[in-house]
Motif scaffolding. Structure first.
Motif, PDB file in Angstrom:
ATOM      1  N   PRO A  29       0.820  -1.222   0.000  1.00 19.02           N
ATOM      2  CA  PRO A  29       0.000   0.000   0.000  1.00 19.02           C
ATOM      3  C   PRO A  29       0.854   1.273   0.000  1.00 19.02           C
ATOM      4  CG  PRO A  29      -0.888  -1.558   1.569  1.00 19.02           C
ATOM      5  CD  PRO A  29       0.416  -2.115   1.099  1.00 19.02           C
ATOM      6  N   LEU A  32       2.280   1.804  -3.452  1.00 20.59           N
ATOM      7  CA  LEU A  32       1.223   2.263  -4.351  1.00 20.59           C
ATOM      8  C   LEU A  32       0.942   3.747  -4.135  1.00 20.59           C
ATOM      9  CD1 LEU A  32      -1.261  -0.752  -4.107  1.00 20.59           C
ATOM     10  CD2 LEU A  32       0.133  -0.125  -6.066  1.00 20.59           C
ATOM     11  N   ILE A  36       1.218   6.658  -6.908  1.00 22.22           N
ATOM     12  CA  ILE A  36       0.084   7.524  -7.288  1.00 22.22           C
ATOM     13  C   ILE A  36       0.501   8.990  -7.191  1.00 22.22           C
ATOM     14  CG2 ILE A  36      -2.205   8.310  -6.526  1.00 22.22           C
ATOM     15  CD1 ILE A  36      -2.810   5.379  -5.805  1.00 22.22           C
ATOM     16  N   LEU A 149      -7.710   6.385  -8.867  1.00 23.23           N
ATOM     17  CA  LEU A 149      -6.628   5.448  -8.548  1.00 23.23           C
ATOM     18  C   LEU A 149      -6.633   5.073  -7.066  1.00 23.23           C
ATOM     19  CD1 LEU A 149      -3.664   6.870 -10.677  1.00 23.23           C
ATOM     20  CD2 LEU A 149      -4.892   4.723 -11.010  1.00 23.23           C
ATOM     21  N   THR A 152      -9.508   2.747  -6.362  1.00 22.16           N
ATOM     22  CA  THR A 152      -9.221   1.393  -6.853  1.00 22.16           C
ATOM     23  C   THR A 152      -8.217   0.695  -5.935  1.00 22.16           C
ATOM     24  OG1 THR A 152      -9.543   2.250  -9.078  1.00 22.16           O
ATOM     25  CG2 THR A 152      -8.519   0.082  -8.905  1.00 22.16           C
ATOM     26  N   MET A 153      -7.207   1.459  -5.489  1.00 24.86           N
ATOM     27  CA  MET A 153      -6.182   0.866  -4.634  1.00 24.86           C
ATOM     28  C   MET A 153      -6.744   0.450  -3.267  1.00 24.86           C
ATOM     29  SD  MET A 153      -3.650   0.537  -6.401  1.00 24.86           S
ATOM     30  CE  MET A 153      -3.922   0.851  -8.124  1.00 24.86           C
ATOM     31  N   LEU A 156      -8.185  -2.773  -3.871  1.00 24.68           N
ATOM     32  CA  LEU A 156      -7.102  -3.731  -4.103  1.00 24.68           C
ATOM     33  C   LEU A 156      -6.465  -4.157  -2.775  1.00 24.68           C
ATOM     34  CD1 LEU A 156      -5.164  -5.078  -6.246  1.00 24.68           C
ATOM     35  CD2 LEU A 156      -3.692  -3.117  -5.900  1.00 24.68           C
ATOM     36  N   ILE A 157      -6.316  -3.186  -1.875  1.00 24.54           N
ATOM     37  CA  ILE A 157      -5.691  -3.493  -0.575  1.00 24.54           C
ATOM     38  C   ILE A 157      -6.561  -4.492   0.207  1.00 24.54           C
ATOM     39  CG2 ILE A 157      -5.058  -2.509   1.675  1.00 24.54           C
ATOM     40  CD1 ILE A 157      -4.184   0.029   0.088  1.00 24.54           C
ATOM     41  N   THR A 207      -4.930   1.181   3.946  1.00 24.03           N
ATOM     42  CA  THR A 207      -5.768   2.239   3.378  1.00 24.03           C
ATOM     43  C   THR A 207      -5.466   3.584   4.043  1.00 24.03           C
ATOM     44  OG1 THR A 207      -7.493   0.662   2.851  1.00 24.03           O
ATOM     45  CG2 THR A 207      -8.153   2.948   2.992  1.00 24.03           C
ATOM     46  N   LEU A 210      -2.345   4.863   2.651  1.00 25.20           N
ATOM     47  CA  LEU A 210      -2.577   5.299   1.273  1.00 25.20           C
ATOM     48  C   LEU A 210      -3.221   6.679   1.225  1.00 25.20           C
ATOM     49  CD1 LEU A 210      -2.690   4.307  -1.808  1.00 25.20           C
ATOM     50  CD2 LEU A 210      -5.043   3.701  -1.302  1.00 25.20           C
ATOM     51  N   THR A 214      -1.418  10.109  -0.067  1.00 27.82           N
ATOM     52  CA  THR A 214      -1.924  10.711  -1.312  1.00 27.82           C
ATOM     53  C   THR A 214      -2.736  11.987  -1.061  1.00 27.82           C
ATOM     54  OG1 THR A 214      -3.806   9.194  -1.170  1.00 27.82           O
ATOM     55  CG2 THR A 214      -1.989   8.555  -2.622  1.00 27.82           C
TER      56      THR A 214
END
Lengths: 333, 284
Positions: A29, A32, A36, A149, A152-153, A156-157, A207, A210, A214
């Motif tokens: 994560p 990612l 991003i 993105l 979506t991630m 995905l996580i 998460t 992330l 971001t």
């Protein structure tokens, strides 16, 4: 029970920190999030896009160019094709002496309103000098690509959480330790919960990392947590099944990738398909989780909306769990 | 105490039973052995008693717990050493035991002390995956004692171990039994059974053929013989005589009176010989 769940989780964590594949999953994560940040544009690099007919009304084009990114096309069909592309471009097309807004149907309401206002201002001949500037939120506090993105991630996580559970179950199978666990007072429920903790925690901590990295750290965390937990239920169930039916770690990791398919389908349906196609994706829990996360990331989701999406995800994941539960029970015997 | 009445088990539930109408009782503090060749149904019966396999038909009570009523609490009272070692290969020996200690609701034994007991002192911080087969087996055996079990189930406890380790394991079993632990073991090694068990059950094709103490079995089924080596005209003569037949008894007396005896042993039948005699089957 809590003490035993904690012991099972600590054991898994200890083993995962010694395993390269598990370590990769634990830290992905963060990688990612950095990727991003590196490869998506900032909010100042984005704007509202309008599509107009070339040579139709030069003064209107000049006027609108002051407030938006204007693209010109030779025919109405070309305008329509541009509007149907995946971004939120609004067409302004002449009709019966006036203009109408050509939309795809899935554009954010704020952008459509903005285009309406610009058209009205032009028709009312309101100049820049006569206007007062006011900051307005177009439901775009962040770049749309980045939000897509990150959303979506997040999903995905949650799948990676399931993958981690699968790896830990495969390890139990390879060492033949399930039978030894079955002869302790830690019952099957305790074992399942204990094994699930690492997957759920990866989902939550991954998460959180992330969204902080971001720049989404100001979203409603409780809403995000709710959607995360219900989405994790699906990943956990699939993680257990794949772990119990796979003979080695690579097979388990490979099998759980099956979840990437509905995830991508849900994301692409929302981002690329028109309203008429949406109903074909209502079965997909990732579709609803994505919708919920989208509202949370744009900080425009009300609790009732988030509850509604979470309930749908929970219902679908619950049905999947009920289907898988007997197989999980049998596999743990 | 263990009580088993009319136990049946079929893996495929197709009427082909791996355990057929098995009934027996094990008293508190007893060492009871289930003896039979591979595939006889020993492990199936053991797995039902421990709860690894569901009870399909029959009545089973282990340590006061009726197996028809599921209760995880009963696992605080039982320990199980598996035939195949099953420890976490990525964890060290101590981490393995420490983890299992946390899963019980009763006071547990110290991991260091257990490792010392099974001869793994100094290997506490070595990953179990780096252990030899014998060391893994000792770790599995140590884990089975972690909750100080009242009922101790041992599936082939010495199979595949070198003689010195097997001797250590036997000593530990004897010591635990002296402390009052009830032991239920399965084995196809009749010497182990003879040495450890108060009573044994011969099981073949899922059925118990006979239950008795090794001593009684030898008395009942063994031939009463004596093997004598004596000197005659400068040569060593070896002969086997019955202690029951009158002519053999007279011959034995004559040898003792007139010859120089080199060795003389009573020759009891082994449990293995009795097993073959009773069941008509070998142990392999």
């Amino acid at each position: 029970m809590i003490r035993k769940i904690w012991a099972i989780f600590r054991r898994d964590l200890k083993v995962n920190l010694k395993d390269s594949i598990a370590l990769y999953i634990l830290f992905i994560p963060i990688f990612l999030a950095v990727l991003i940040n590196l490869f998506t544009p900032g909010i100042n690099e984005t704007t509202v896009d309008l599509a107009l007919l070339e040579g139709d009304n030069p003064s209107q084009i000049s006027y609108l160019e002051q407030f938006a990114e204007v693209e010109l096309f030779k025919t109405i069909d070309q305008v329509q094709q541009r509007v149907e592309e995946r971004d939120a471009t609004i067409g302004i097309v002449p009709e019966n002496g006036g203009y109408y807004l050509m939309t795809q149907g899935n554009e954010p309401e704020g952008i459509v309103d903005y285009a309406k206002i610009l058209t009205s201002f032009y028709e009312l001949d309101i100049s820049m000098e006569e206007t007062n500037s006011e900051l307005f939120d177009f439901e775009r506090t962040v770049p749309p690509l980045k939000k897509t993105l990150v959303n979506t991630m997040i999903l995905l996580i949650s799948i990676l959480g399931g993958m981690l559970i699968a790896l830990n179950i495969v390890e139990e199978k390879a060492d033949n330790t399930l039978s030894a666990i079955n002869l302790t007072p830690a019952g099957r429920l305790t074992f399942v919960l204990g094994k699930s903790v690492i997957g759920v925690l990866l989902s939550i901590i991954g998460t959180l990392s992330l969204i902080v990295i971001t720049g989404f750290g100001t979203v409603n965390l409780l809403q995000l947590l709710l959607v995360l937990l219900v989405t994790s239920l699906l990943s956990i169930s699939v993680g257990f099944i794949q772990g119990l039916t796979s003979s080695d770690i690579m097979t388990a990791a490979g099998s759980i990738k099956i979840l990437f398919l509905p995830l991508l389908a849900g994301v692409l349906a929302i981002e690329m398909l028109g309203d008429k196609w949406q109903k074909f994706f209502y079965w997909n829990p990732f579709y609803w989780a994505y919708k919920g996360n989208d509202l949370i990331l744009s900080q425009s989701g009300t609790w009732s909306q988030i509850f509604m999406y979470s309930s749908i995800v929970l219902l679908i994941s619950g049905i999947v769990y009920l289907f898988l539960a007997p197989k999980i029970r049998k596999g743990l015997e | 105490m263990i009580s088993v009445k009319n136990l049946y088990h079929s893996y495929n539930k197709d009427g082909k039973y791996q355990v057929k109408d098995v009934s027996f009782e094990v008293a508190n503090g007893e060492v009871f052995g289930f003896l039979g060749p591979s595939g006889a149904g020993k492990s199936t019966a053991l797995n039902i008693l421990t709860g690894l396999l569901p009870l399909q038909q029959g009545e089973v009570v282990v340590g006061g717990y009726d197996l028809k009523k599921v209760s995880n609490e009963r696992f605080n009272k039982i320990g199980m050493s598996f035939e195949q070692s099953n420890v976490y290969s990525k964890l060290t020996a101590k981490e393995n035991l420490d983890f299992y200690r946390k899963l019980f609701d009763v006071p547990t034994l110290d991991s260091h002390a257990l490792l010392k007991l099974v001869g793994l002192e100094g290997k506490e911080h070595v990953k179990a995956g780096e252990f030899s087969k014998g060391m893994k087996h000792r770790l599995t055996f140590a884990r089975s004692m972690i909750n100080n079990p009242e009922m101790w189930f041992l599936d082939e406890p010495t199979t595949g171990l070198d003689p010195s380790i097997a001797a250590d394991i036997k000593d530990i079993i004897k010591e635990k039994n002296k402390e009052g632990v009830t032991v239920f073991l399965t084995t196809h090694n009749m010497f182990i059974a003879d040495e450890l068990c108060d009573r044994v059950a011969f099981i073949v094709d899922g059925e118990i053929k006979l239950i008795d103490s090794p001593k009684n079995l030898k008395l009942q089924y063994g031939d009463k013989l004596v093997e004598v080596e004596y000197m005659e005209k400068g040569e060593v003569i070896k002969t086997t005589l019955s202690t029951v037949l009158p002519e053999d008894k007279r011959e034995l007396q004559k040898i003792i009176e007139h010859h120089d005896i080199q060795t003389m042993h009573t020759k009891e039948a082994t449990l293995e010989e009795i097993f073959i005699k009773v069941t008509g089957r070998g142990l392999v």
